[in-house]
Write a protein that holds these residues in place. Structure first.
Motif, PDB file in Angstrom:
ATOM      1  N   CYS A 104       6.224   0.657  -0.448  1.00  0.00           N
ATOM      2  CA  CYS A 104       7.304  -0.343  -0.390  1.00  0.00           C
ATOM      3  C   CYS A 104       7.253  -1.036   0.964  1.00  0.00           C
ATOM      4  O   CYS A 104       7.216  -0.376   2.005  1.00  0.00           O
ATOM      5  N   TRP A 105       7.270  -2.373   0.931  1.00  0.00           N
ATOM      6  CA  TRP A 105       7.244  -3.139   2.181  1.00  0.00           C
ATOM      7  C   TRP A 105       8.487  -2.888   3.012  1.00  0.00           C
ATOM      8  O   TRP A 105       8.459  -3.097   4.237  1.00  0.00           O
ATOM      9  N   HIS A 106       9.585  -2.463   2.398  1.00  0.00           N
ATOM     10  CA  HIS A 106      10.872  -2.409   3.095  1.00  0.00           C
ATOM     11  C   HIS A 106      11.290  -0.997   3.500  1.00  0.00           C
ATOM     12  O   HIS A 106      12.413  -0.799   3.955  1.00  0.00           O
ATOM     13  N   ALA A 107      10.408  -0.019   3.313  1.00  0.00           N
ATOM     14  CA  ALA A 107      10.736   1.337   3.782  1.00  0.00           C
ATOM     15  C   ALA A 107      10.632   1.371   5.314  1.00  0.00           C
ATOM     16  O   ALA A 107       9.752   0.731   5.897  1.00  0.00           O
ATOM     17  N   PRO A 108      11.563   2.104   5.967  1.00  0.00           N
ATOM     18  CA  PRO A 108      12.672   2.893   5.408  1.00  0.00           C
ATOM     19  C   PRO A 108      13.799   2.002   4.891  1.00  0.00           C
ATOM     20  O   PRO A 108      14.239   1.073   5.572  1.00  0.00           O
ATOM     21  N   LEU A 109      14.259   2.278   3.691  1.00  0.00           N
ATOM     22  CA  LEU A 109      15.220   1.416   3.018  1.00  0.00           C
ATOM     23  C   LEU A 109      16.557   1.339   3.741  1.00  0.00           C
ATOM     24  O   LEU A 109      17.223   0.297   3.713  1.00  0.00           O
ATOM     25  N   GLU A 110      16.954   2.443   4.416  1.00  0.00           N
ATOM     26  CA  GLU A 110      18.247   2.404   5.105  1.00  0.00           C
ATOM     27  C   GLU A 110      18.222   1.394   6.252  1.00  0.00           C
ATOM     28  O   GLU A 110      19.206   0.676   6.477  1.00  0.00           O
ATOM     29  N   ASP A 111      17.078   1.290   6.938  1.00  0.00           N
ATOM     30  CA  ASP A 111      16.975   0.311   8.021  1.00  0.00           C
ATOM     31  C   ASP A 111      16.936  -1.105   7.470  1.00  0.00           C
ATOM     32  O   ASP A 111      17.553  -2.029   8.013  1.00  0.00           O
ATOM     33  N   PHE A 112      16.218  -1.301   6.350  1.00  0.00           N
ATOM     34  CA  PHE A 112      16.151  -2.630   5.733  1.00  0.00           C
ATOM     35  C   PHE A 112      17.519  -3.072   5.240  1.00  0.00           C
ATOM     36  O   PHE A 112      17.919  -4.218   5.427  1.00  0.00           O
ATOM     37  N   PRO A 117       0.832  -1.202   0.000  1.00  0.00           N
ATOM     38  CA  PRO A 117       0.000   0.000   0.000  1.00  0.00           C
ATOM     39  C   PRO A 117       0.865   1.250   0.000  1.00  0.00           C
ATOM     40  O   PRO A 117       2.034   1.215   0.402  1.00  0.00           O
ATOM     41  N   LEU A 118       0.290   2.355  -0.458  1.00  0.00           N
ATOM     42  CA  LEU A 118       0.972   3.646  -0.380  1.00  0.00           C
ATOM     43  C   LEU A 118       0.788   4.158   1.042  1.00  0.00           C
ATOM     44  O   LEU A 118      -0.239   4.743   1.382  1.00  0.00           O
ATOM     45  N   ALA A 119       1.789   3.900   1.897  1.00  0.00           N
ATOM     46  CA  ALA A 119       1.661   4.150   3.331  1.00  0.00           C
ATOM     47  C   ALA A 119       2.405   5.420   3.736  1.00  0.00           C
ATOM     48  O   ALA A 119       3.470   5.728   3.187  1.00  0.00           O
ATOM     49  N   PRO A 120       1.861   6.173   4.698  1.00  0.00           N
ATOM     50  CA  PRO A 120       2.519   7.414   5.130  1.00  0.00           C
ATOM     51  C   PRO A 120       3.852   7.165   5.824  1.00  0.00           C
ATOM     52  O   PRO A 120       4.011   6.196   6.560  1.00  0.00           O
ATOM     53  N   ARG A 121       4.810   8.056   5.536  1.00  0.00           N
ATOM     54  CA  ARG A 121       6.105   8.065   6.221  1.00  0.00           C
ATOM     55  C   ARG A 121       6.370   9.493   6.672  1.00  0.00           C
ATOM     56  O   ARG A 121       7.170  10.204   6.095  1.00  0.00           O
TER      57      ARG A 121
END
Length: 335
Positions: free
Chosen positions: A317-325, A305-309
């Motif tokens: 993206c399932w893996h956002a935040p990408l730096e943590d992933f 889903p287009l989820a708020p950040r």
């Protein structure tokens, strides 16, 4: 008292070709306030222009149809309005500039006639007044010797001049919404800069909200208040220009940013995104970018889903935040 509701509120727009398994434009949502500029960015074939054509009611007579969604604009749902309502709105309260002016202008009519016709289609004024308005608009878009240009044909003008004529025609009735589909693609860089400067200044002067469709991140950085990144018919990241440029969180957005050349020092080879956009008849059911994504996992077989950040920033993206992933992935690698 200022109306707090957005000028344009698009929710769940989906466009399909009959007989295809997946929609070409899938569940697109965004809002636009008066005076704002939204840039929709992405590769060719990602659904940017289809979205614009649907909003202007220009899909009729094609094999494409709006499957679901709404687009509220000044009390009118653009996606379900009757054809006569849309005809009254197009060129008046909402206008569109197309990519190639030579195919949009009538080669058999003089410039002044075409602009005056757009005015008289929505205003009950005499021909002389409409012609005077045409001359005024040519002056506003900085065409020299505007009085003389009124009686010239499109082929007598340069590409940059023709695009200015298209802008003049689009703004002749002071629209609240202007959609520009790749308005500078066919122009050289010098003329491109002049056209962008013109559109930015006119937007500031008139308060017209703008949707600019482009694949050029340089244009986005210069023009946008808000950005929506599209890939294969879906918005994968959206936010303010600062949020998307300073903290990109979708792998596709990262790829686009990394593929841009920089004037600051030697950056080595540019990054490329492997593969290509999936064809309309072979759209993945999960994340449509997964086949090209370096972060893809089994979880990406389901559509994210287009989820708020944070406020105003959203990522699909399932893996956002990408730096943590990415840090987590490195920790899983055996020594």
């Amino acid at each position: 008292m200022t109306d707090p509701s957005p000028l344009l509120d698009v929710r769940g727009l989906s466009i399909r070709v009959a007989g295809t398994a997946e929609p070409l434009v899938d569940n697109v949502s965004f809002t636009l306030n008066a005076g704002e500029t939204l840039c929709i960015v992405g590769e060719s074939g990602c659904g940017k222009s289809l979205t614009a054509l649907a909003l202007m009611g220009l899909l009729e007579g094609t094999p494409l149809r709006v499957e679901r969604g709404s687009a509220m604009f000044q009390g009118i749902d653009l996606l379900s309005a009757a054809p006569d309502v849309l005809r009254g709105l197009r060129g008046d309260r909402a206008a569109m500039i197309f990519q190639e002016p030579m195919t949009s202008l009538n080669p058999a009519l003089r410039i002044g006639e075409q602009i005056a016709e757009a005015v008289r289609a929505h205003r009950d004024i005499p021909r002389d007044a409409a012609r005077a308005r045409a001359a005024e608009m040519l002056q506003r878009v900085r065409i020299p010797a505007a009085g003389k240009r009124l009686d010239e044909y499109p082929h007598q003008l340069s590409g940059g001049m023709r695009q200015r004529v298209m802008i003049a025609m689009a703004l002749a009735n002071d629209p609240a919404l202007l959609i520009a589909d790749e308005p500078t693609t066919a122009l050289d860089v010098t003329i491109q800069a002049q056209i962008l400067d013109l559109m930015r200044n006119l937007g500031a002067e008139t308060g017209t909200a703008q949707i600019m469709i482009t694949h050029d991140l340089g244009v986005v950085a210069e023009m946008a208040d808000k950005v929506a990144v599209m890939y294969a018919g879906r918005i994968v990241e959206a936010g303010t220009t600062a949020q998307v440029f300073d903290d990109p969180q979708h792998p596709y957005t990262l790829g686009l940013m990394s593929s841009m050349p920089s004037l600051a020092g030697d950056q080595g080879r540019l990054v490329t995104i492997p593969g290509s956009v999936p064809s309309p008849d072979d759209m993945p059911r999960g994340c449509r970018f997964a086949a090209r994504c370096p972060f893809a996992t089994a979880q990406c077989e389901a559509p994210p889903p287009l989820a708020p950040r944070g406020t105003g920033h959203a990522v699909a993206c399932w893996h956002a935040p990408l730096e943590d992933f990415a840090v987590g992935q490195r920790r899983e690698v055996p020594a």
